[in-house]
Write a protein that holds these residues in place. Structure first.
Motif, PDB file in Angstrom:
ATOM      1  N   GLY A 188      16.156  20.821  -5.470  1.00 15.91           N
ATOM      2  CA  GLY A 188      16.975  20.738  -4.266  1.00 15.91           C
ATOM      3  C   GLY A 188      18.011  21.844  -4.208  1.00 15.91           C
ATOM      4  O   GLY A 188      18.421  22.382  -5.241  1.00 15.91           O
ATOM      5  N   HIS A 235      13.284  20.895  -1.765  1.00 18.42           N
ATOM      6  CA  HIS A 235      13.890  20.204  -0.634  1.00 18.42           C
ATOM      7  C   HIS A 235      15.113  21.014  -0.216  1.00 18.42           C
ATOM      8  O   HIS A 235      16.178  20.884  -0.824  1.00 18.42           O
ATOM      9  CB  HIS A 235      14.292  18.777  -1.013  1.00 18.42           C
ATOM     10  N   SER A 284       9.862  11.776  -0.427  1.00 18.02           N
ATOM     11  CA  SER A 284       9.610  11.182   0.885  1.00 18.02           C
ATOM     12  C   SER A 284       8.293  10.408   0.824  1.00 18.02           C
ATOM     13  O   SER A 284       7.563  10.471  -0.174  1.00 18.02           O
ATOM     14  CB  SER A 284       9.510  12.290   1.936  1.00 18.02           C
ATOM     15  N   GLU A 290      10.474  25.179   2.617  1.00 17.08           N
ATOM     16  CA  GLU A 290      10.085  24.531   1.368  1.00 17.08           C
ATOM     17  C   GLU A 290       9.100  25.422   0.612  1.00 17.08           C
ATOM     18  O   GLU A 290       8.335  26.172   1.209  1.00 17.08           O
ATOM     19  CB  GLU A 290       9.417  23.176   1.627  1.00 17.08           C
ATOM     20  N   SER A 336       8.788  20.802   5.595  1.00 13.22           N
ATOM     21  CA  SER A 336       7.675  20.408   4.728  1.00 13.22           C
ATOM     22  C   SER A 336       6.923  21.631   4.229  1.00 13.22           C
ATOM     23  O   SER A 336       7.069  22.727   4.757  1.00 13.22           O
ATOM     24  CB  SER A 336       6.695  19.488   5.477  1.00 13.22           C
ATOM     25  N   ASP A 396       5.620  12.879   0.303  1.00 18.00           N
ATOM     26  CA  ASP A 396       5.603  13.312  -1.098  1.00 18.00           C
ATOM     27  C   ASP A 396       4.814  12.318  -1.946  1.00 18.00           C
ATOM     28  O   ASP A 396       3.975  12.708  -2.758  1.00 18.00           O
ATOM     29  CB  ASP A 396       7.026  13.420  -1.668  1.00 18.00           C
ATOM     30  N   ILE A 428      10.960  17.941  -7.986  1.00 19.40           N
ATOM     31  CA  ILE A 428      11.579  18.308  -6.718  1.00 19.40           C
ATOM     32  C   ILE A 428      12.833  19.093  -7.060  1.00 19.40           C
ATOM     33  O   ILE A 428      13.697  18.616  -7.810  1.00 19.40           O
ATOM     34  CB  ILE A 428      11.933  17.074  -5.861  1.00 19.40           C
TER      35      ILE A 428
END
Length: 124
Positions: free
Chosen positions: A99, A73, A81, A26, A53, A84, A97
């Motif tokens: 991804g 992510h 999460s 991450e 994480s 988060d 975020i």
């Protein structure tokens, strides 16, 4: 609370590229804005990144104003999460975020409560 109009396209592209280069770990940082536009990503010293994480050392934050946070992510699930949400409340009200696969369609912005919010991409 600062009113944010959007995010600079170059800043978003930087976020996506750093997220991609950090994969499978991450990436995490804080967001700064100028004139209502998110224009900068702050990477704090001591940030720890792993496959599940990223831990921001908020005590290392200089005395500056941030509007939120950004992190990736690697599994591609673009949803905050519980961890988060705990961090969101400490760093502002705009949280991005990114991804996997880290393209212009694989990111979302959330408020401090974890609700999705619109964030316009602004060509600088």
């Amino acid at each position: 609370m600062k009113r944010i109009k959007g995010i600079d396209r170059g800043t978003l592209e930087f976020i996506l590229e750093v997220s991609k280069s950090s994969y499978p770990n991450e990436f995490a940082g804080l967001l700064k804005a100028e004139d209502g536009i998110i224009t900068e990503v702050l990477v704090l010293p001591g940030t720890e990144s792993g496959e599940t994480s990223a831990l921001l050392k908020l005590f290392m934050m200089p005395n500056i104003s941030t509007v939120g946070s950004v992190h990736s992510h690697p599994r591609g699930i673009i949803k905050p999460s519980t961890a988060d949400l705990q961090m969101f409340g400490k760093t502002g009200n705009y949280h991005i975020i990114a991804g996997y696969p880290y393209d212009l369609q694989s990111w979302k912005c959330f408020n401090a409560e974890g609700d999705e919010r619109d964030l316009q991409i602004i060509d600088g």
